[in-house]
Design a protein around this motif. Sequence first.
Motif, mmCIF file in Angstrom:
data_model
loop_
_atom_site.group_PDB
_atom_site.id
_atom_site.type_symbol
_atom_site.label_atom_id
_atom_site.label_comp_id
_atom_site.label_asym_id
_atom_site.label_seq_id
_atom_site.Cartn_x
_atom_site.Cartn_y
_atom_site.Cartn_z
ATOM 1 N N THR A 198 0.832 -1.207 0.000
ATOM 2 C CA THR A 198 0.000 0.000 0.000
ATOM 3 C C THR A 198 0.864 1.254 0.000
ATOM 4 O O THR A 198 0.596 2.213 -0.731
ATOM 5 C CB THR A 198 -0.941 -0.004 1.220
ATOM 6 O OG1 THR A 198 -1.740 -1.186 1.175
ATOM 7 C CG2 THR A 198 -1.844 1.206 1.241
ATOM 8 N N SER B 261 2.584 1.632 -3.520
ATOM 9 C CA SER B 261 1.669 2.107 -4.563
ATOM 10 C C SER B 261 1.279 3.571 -4.329
ATOM 11 O O SER B 261 1.161 4.340 -5.280
ATOM 12 C CB SER B 261 0.436 1.213 -4.667
ATOM 13 O OG SER B 261 -0.336 1.289 -3.496
ATOM 14 N N ILE C 88 1.174 4.403 -8.250
ATOM 15 C CA ILE C 88 0.886 3.306 -9.175
ATOM 16 C C ILE C 88 -0.204 2.423 -8.591
ATOM 17 O O ILE C 88 -0.529 2.515 -7.402
ATOM 18 C CB ILE C 88 2.147 2.466 -9.480
ATOM 19 C CG1 ILE C 88 2.728 1.863 -8.182
ATOM 20 C CG2 ILE C 88 3.189 3.324 -10.189
ATOM 21 C CD1 ILE C 88 3.924 0.953 -8.393
ATOM 22 N N GLN C 89 -0.755 1.554 -9.413
ATOM 23 C CA GLN C 89 -1.768 0.618 -8.934
ATOM 24 C C GLN C 89 -1.116 -0.433 -8.045
ATOM 25 O O GLN C 89 0.069 -0.753 -8.198
ATOM 26 C CB GLN C 89 -2.469 -0.058 -10.107
ATOM 27 C CG GLN C 89 -3.306 0.885 -10.931
ATOM 28 C CD GLN C 89 -4.008 0.151 -12.064
ATOM 29 O OE1 GLN C 89 -3.835 -1.041 -12.269
ATOM 30 N NE2 GLN C 89 -4.828 0.890 -12.791
ATOM 31 N N THR C 90 -1.929 -0.982 -7.154
ATOM 32 C CA THR C 90 -1.427 -1.991 -6.219
ATOM 33 C C THR C 90 -0.811 -3.169 -6.955
ATOM 34 O O THR C 90 0.255 -3.651 -6.577
ATOM 35 C CB THR C 90 -2.573 -2.477 -5.298
ATOM 36 O OG1 THR C 90 -3.102 -1.345 -4.610
ATOM 37 C CG2 THR C 90 -2.081 -3.484 -4.290
ATOM 38 N N ARG C 91 -1.450 -3.619 -8.001
ATOM 39 C CA ARG C 91 -0.929 -4.801 -8.703
ATOM 40 C C ARG C 91 0.432 -4.525 -9.333
ATOM 41 O O ARG C 91 1.224 -5.439 -9.529
ATOM 42 C CB ARG C 91 -1.928 -5.311 -9.727
ATOM 43 C CG ARG C 91 -2.173 -4.408 -10.880
ATOM 44 C CD ARG C 91 -3.081 -5.079 -11.901
ATOM 45 N NE ARG C 91 -3.320 -4.174 -12.993
ATOM 46 C CZ ARG C 91 -4.497 -3.720 -13.346
ATOM 47 N NH1 ARG C 91 -5.571 -4.124 -12.700
ATOM 48 N NH2 ARG C 91 -4.623 -2.898 -14.355
ATOM 49 N N SER C 92 0.725 -3.274 -9.627
ATOM 50 C CA SER C 92 2.039 -2.923 -10.192
ATOM 51 C C SER C 92 3.111 -2.821 -9.107
ATOM 52 O O SER C 92 4.303 -2.933 -9.393
ATOM 53 C CB SER C 92 1.956 -1.590 -10.936
ATOM 54 O OG SER C 92 1.052 -1.680 -12.004
ATOM 55 N N ALA C 93 2.690 -2.609 -7.876
ATOM 56 C CA ALA C 93 3.641 -2.452 -6.768
ATOM 57 C C ALA C 93 4.327 -3.770 -6.407
ATOM 58 O O ALA C 93 5.395 -3.755 -5.784
ATOM 59 C CB ALA C 93 2.932 -1.871 -5.549
#
Length: 185
Positions: free
Chosen positions: A39, A42, A47-52
């Motif tokens: 969290t 991101s 950035i989006q969580t899935r990219s983190a």
Amino acid sequence: MRNTKAFKEAVAQTLAELARQGVTLAPATVEDTIEQQITTISGRLGIQTRSAWRYFDAKSTADRLAQSLSSHEHSSNTGVGQAPMPPIDNPELALVLAGVPDSLAQTGGDLYAVIINVAVNAWMAGHIHGEDGCPGCDGSRGPAGHDWEARMRTITEMQPDITKWFDRGVWTRAVNDTGFTVTRR
């Protein structure tokens, strides 16, 4: 986030790294740490969580958790302001154990409330028992201090069979009599 494959894999990898280091932590602690890291990443990077997840490293997370635990254990071993535990067979500890079935019935089976009740009562019992030897407690009591022996005699006089609560069978039957049981899933 916690229901994703990436999250579950990250937790499993971090727990495995901790196990390699000989460190045991509750999975919930690891989960909370990882969720906070992802969290934060991101949010800071926008950035989006899935990219983190590309910035997550299980080994470094495990290293930080192990170091944090080690630091906490080291700082907790100073003994300053910590009263010793009361003897395991003392009447006040038995009284705390005896209160569990009643507390379970009164709270309708709310195990969290029961644990809080036990923790507070056990802490108080340990603190009162060790207060005279507790450097952090100086000046916190009246001039007479606490007469711990008198307290134990009073409890024993009020309930002469109080030590029965150290018998696991007696305690388990009392819990079951409340209509609740504690079982492992």
